[in-house]
Design a protein around this motif. Structure first.
Motif, PDB file in Angstrom:
ATOM      1  N   LYS A 313      14.286   2.950   9.746  1.00 34.50           N
ATOM      2  CA  LYS A 313      13.500   2.961  10.982  1.00 34.50           C
ATOM      3  C   LYS A 313      12.089   3.495  10.725  1.00 34.50           C
ATOM      4  O   LYS A 313      11.110   2.963  11.273  1.00 34.50           O
ATOM      5  N   LYS A 314      11.973   4.504   9.896  1.00 34.39           N
ATOM      6  CA  LYS A 314      10.648   5.026   9.540  1.00 34.39           C
ATOM      7  C   LYS A 314       9.816   3.978   8.804  1.00 34.39           C
ATOM      8  O   LYS A 314       8.608   3.843   9.028  1.00 34.39           O
ATOM      9  N   GLU A 317       8.382   1.566  11.098  1.00 34.86           N
ATOM     10  CA  GLU A 317       7.253   2.132  11.829  1.00 34.86           C
ATOM     11  C   GLU A 317       5.980   2.167  10.989  1.00 34.86           C
ATOM     12  O   GLU A 317       4.916   2.458  11.528  1.00 34.86           O
ATOM     13  N   LEU A 383       7.356  11.594  22.244  1.00 34.35           N
ATOM     14  CA  LEU A 383       7.494  10.229  21.752  1.00 34.35           C
ATOM     15  C   LEU A 383       8.939   9.762  21.847  1.00 34.35           C
ATOM     16  O   LEU A 383       9.871  10.511  21.534  1.00 34.35           O
ATOM     17  N   GLN A 385      11.532   5.909  21.582  1.00 35.72           N
ATOM     18  CA  GLN A 385      11.635   4.501  21.170  1.00 35.72           C
ATOM     19  C   GLN A 385      12.472   3.753  22.194  1.00 35.72           C
ATOM     20  O   GLN A 385      13.556   4.218  22.570  1.00 35.72           O
ATOM     21  N   GLN A 391      12.236  -1.378  19.058  1.00 39.33           N
ATOM     22  CA  GLN A 391      11.963   0.027  18.780  1.00 39.33           C
ATOM     23  C   GLN A 391      10.505   0.364  19.095  1.00 39.33           C
ATOM     24  O   GLN A 391       9.783   0.945  18.276  1.00 39.33           O
ATOM     25  N   THR A 392      10.066  -0.018  20.292  1.00 34.98           N
ATOM     26  CA  THR A 392       8.683   0.198  20.702  1.00 34.98           C
ATOM     27  C   THR A 392       8.439   1.671  20.985  1.00 34.98           C
ATOM     28  O   THR A 392       9.225   2.326  21.681  1.00 34.98           O
ATOM     29  N   ASP A 393       7.348   2.198  20.465  1.00 38.48           N
ATOM     30  CA  ASP A 393       6.999   3.601  20.692  1.00 38.48           C
ATOM     31  C   ASP A 393       6.441   3.772  22.104  1.00 38.48           C
ATOM     32  O   ASP A 393       5.527   3.050  22.515  1.00 38.48           O
ATOM     33  N   CYS A 395       5.086   6.939  24.639  1.00 39.71           N
ATOM     34  CA  CYS A 395       4.658   8.339  24.657  1.00 39.71           C
ATOM     35  C   CYS A 395       4.438   8.799  26.090  1.00 39.71           C
ATOM     36  O   CYS A 395       3.739   8.123  26.861  1.00 39.71           O
ATOM     37  N   ASP A 468       2.964   1.630  22.866  1.00 32.89           N
ATOM     38  CA  ASP A 468       2.348   1.046  21.681  1.00 32.89           C
ATOM     39  C   ASP A 468       2.210  -0.465  21.831  1.00 32.89           C
ATOM     40  O   ASP A 468       3.005  -1.115  22.494  1.00 32.89           O
TER      41      ASP A 468
END
Length: 705
Positions: A313-314, A317, A383, A385, A391-393, A395, A468
């Motif tokens: 997942k990282k 991103e 933050l 997801q 997996q849209t960020d 905030c 995002d």
């Protein structure tokens, strides 16, 4: 070979066996003419078997010719049987075929064909070519056994059979390799088919489930090969060209760097790898992972990872993950660099004086623009997801000691409760998921593309939601009158700001009620006061008034949509077409009344003057409904329609806040701040609408001692 057959001759059985043995020996010796020593040992037999002597011998001795024909028939039958059946059944089928008299004619014809080919190649006899190239080891063994039995232990035939078998044996090696290759191909096909079936059976709802499905657990494997196989199935490694798995060795330890080429800052990554190339095995005696992370990775944002799904997942991103052979943890490095544009002035929220920077599609850039204006340690960015696949960020921003914590918790809970595959349309889909509204045409949130406007709302105690990939920011909660305000009003003096605000209010009012009121006065002229006698159509048209309004409304919407999709150099040409070719000609031809076009233009200008684009579209729908109500019910239709609109707006709430505040419920002080743009120092408290924890903008005046 048919010319060697003499069916009328009869030969005694003993002579037949002797002649058969001699013929077999001669045929074997001819097939091994390449072996010099064997040819010399059997020279008498070989020299007597050339093409001319063979004919003379056959003509002189019919029995000998018949035996040659029978031997060749047997060999031809064996060749045909070998091609038509497998190796195991060839011997039995050849023996049965040679024993049956009905197959003699077919065998003779096959022998004739082979004999003709042998005559065309004088350097290579028929039997030599047959035994040396076209037969396999099994048929040679069978011929050798039969000849040995017939001759009763002839040494020459046995020796010739051994030599022929020695020549034929190498021919079986390619077939064995081919069989092994075919067997390997079949096993690979079975393995590939099994793997494809496993891929088809996968129905994972999350990244973690997919990793567990292929690896059995969600831990970091100590083997890079196992990790690579899992990444091949989960991430499409080897299929997706932008997925990079770079295997290297640093200090005697095998490593692999996983990243996305489109999101990776190559300069930062090169610096990290260049530093690691200087390592030796002495530098990494103990604690390989800690040494890499704490001493030899020259980067600021570095952390450990224990889960393969979280590491993937990282990477998705934009971060980079470093795997180390023998370690069950990874090093996660923030080396991302998203493709983005520079901040520019928004196309909708334009101002004559003010900041020219606006939000972009990059989340990090947007929150930095706000942080630059609000340097408060209480400003929090949380933050999340959203979307199982995208997996849209998302905030959530607020000032901790000002905002209503209950409202923040409500927004966060709704964001966490969203269970959807993704929100590719970003802000609008998120708004529908957390706010709802159904078929309500009016917006329940406020959108902004200006960092200064968002900073002002944060100081008033509102909740801001960034998404995002979107330059639009959501402001919660909001009211109808908030949507009518613009940043330009606060960039001017209080007096001019008030004037601009009133002009804007008049334009919004005209976009809602000007056309229904004019139509009502046309239908009922007695309602017009004396000073408004000039209002009304001076001429009649061929189309009814209501139809004219509906056609013009649709025409304005069509022009607006065309303007969005028309390139800028062609925009002026489209305006001329709309004004001259459509409007002027339609009036001159008598289809429309001049007043209809005039008032429709005023209403359209009022709609475009509305700061909120969504509010302007909603007012257009309400105007159409009021026009139909006036045409159907005249005065009662207008009154009932206006009343229902007010009730509709009052009953709807934006996150437990009244949409029509401060008009309903009425708050005189707050209403005065809506109608008048007051000086900054005169507003000492925050709006009560937001239920803030700290409602003071300035500390109370201290009395002098």
């Amino acid at each position: 070979m048919s010319k060697f057959i003499h069916s009328g001759d009869s030969v005694p059985e003993e002579d037949h066996q002797e002649e058969n043995a001699a013929a077999a020996a001669a045929m074997k010796n001819t097939a091994t003419d390449l072996v010099a020593d064997h040819t010399e040992a059997n020279g008498a037999s070989v020299t007597s078997e050339d093409a001319d002597s063979a004919e003379n011998t056959t003509a002189a001795d019919p029995s000998q010719g018949q035996q040659d024909a029978e031997a060749s028939d047997e060999l031809g039958t064996e060749e045909q049987s070998a091609e038509a059946s497998d190796e195991l059944g060839t011997e039995e089928q050849s023996a049965e075929a040679s024993a049956q008299p009905d197959s003699g004619q077919q065998d003779a014809e096959a022998s004739d064909e082979l004999g003709n080919q042998g005559q065309n190649e004088p350097s290579k006899g028929f039997f030599a070519r047959l035994f040396g190239l076209d037969s396999d080891s099994e048929s040679e063994d069978e011929a050798q056994d039969q000849n040995a039995q017939q001759t009763g232990g002839s040494g020459a035939a046995t020796e010739s059979g051994e030599e022929s078998q020695a020549l034929v044996t190498p021919k079986s090696k390619p077939s064995e390799k081919q069989a092994q290759q075919e067997s390997q191909d079949i096993s690979n096909q079975k393995g590939s088919s099994k793997l494809q079936k496993k891929r088809d059976r996968e129905h994972s709802n999350s990244l973690k489930e997919s990793v567990i499905y292929w690896q059995g657990n969600d831990e970091i494997s100590t083997s890079l090969q196992v990790t690579k196989q899992t990444l091949t199935e989960v991430m499409g490694l080897g299929t997706s060209f932008d997925v990079t798995f770079r295997q290297m060795s640093f200090g005697g330890h095998k490593t692999a760097l996983l990243c996305l080429s489109g999101f990776t800052n190559t300069d930062v990554t090169d610096d990290i790898l260049k530093r690691l190339t200087y390592l030796t095995s002495e530098n990494l005696s103990t604690g390989v992972l800690s040494s890499f992370m704490n001493e030899y990775v020259p980067h600021i944002q570095v952390e450990e990872g224990n889960s393969l799904s979280e590491s993937i997942k990282k990477v998705l991103e934009g971060l980079s993950v470093l795997f180390i052979e023998g370690e069950n943890k990874v090093i996660i490095m923030d080396t991302r660099s998203y493709p983005s544009r520079s901040p520019a002035e928004p196309s909708i929220d334009r101002v004559v004086r003010g900041a020219r920077d606006g939000f972009t599609e990059t989340l990090l850039s947007n929150i930095s623009l706000v942080r630059r204006r609000v340097r408060d340690p209480g400003l929090k960015y949380e933050l999340f997801q959203v979307g199982r696949r995208t997996q849209t960020d998302v905030c959530v921003a607020y000032i901790d000691d000002i905002v209503d914590k209950t409202q923040v918790k409500s927004v966060i809970d709704k964001i966490n409760s969203i269970d959807i595959d993704g929100i590719p349309l970003a802000d609008k889909q998120l708004e529908e998921a957390i706010v709802g509204g159904g078929w309500n045409p009016y917006p329940m949130v406020r959108y902004s593309e200006r960092p200064d406007v968002v900073a002002s709302n944060l100081l008033e105690g509102r909740v801001i939601v960034f998404v995002d990939t979107s330059p639009i920011v959501i402001v919660l909660p909001t009211t109808f009158f908030d949507l009518c305000q613009h940043a330009e009003e606060n960039r001017q003096t209080p007096f001019m700001g008030t004037y601009l605000r009133w002009v804007r209010f008049i334009g919004i009012f005209a976009s809602l009620f000007l056309l229904p009121l004019w139509m009502l006065l046309v239908i009922h002229p007695e309602l017009k006061p004396a000073v408004l006698d000039f209002i009304g159509p001076q001429k009649t048209a061929r189309i009814p008034i209501l139809a004219q309004f509906l056609i013009v409304e649709l025409g304005v919407d069509l022009l607006r949509m065309a303007a969005v999709h028309t390139p800028t150099p062609l925009g002026s040409a489209m305006g001329l077409i709309a004004a001259i070719l459509i409007g002027d000609i339609a009036v001159k031809s008598g289809l429309f009344v001049n007043e209809v076009v005039l008032y429709m233009a005023v209403a359209a200008i009022g709609m475009f003057a509305t700061p909120s684009y969504e509010l302007g579209l909603a007012n257009r729908i309400v105007r159409l409904v009021l026009l139909v109500a006036v045409a159907a019910f005249q005065v009662p239709g207008f009154m009932v329609g206006t009343t229902l609109l007010t009730i509709f707006l009052t009953t709807h709430r934006s996150y437990n806040s009244s949409y029509m505040w401060p008009f309903i419920p009425f708050n005189a002080k707050a209403m005065s701040e809506i109608l008048l743009r007051k000086p900054v120092l005169s507003s000492k408290t925050r709006p009560s609408f937001n239920k803030t924890r700290d409602n003071t903008r300035m500390p109370p005046n201290q009395k002098n001692d």
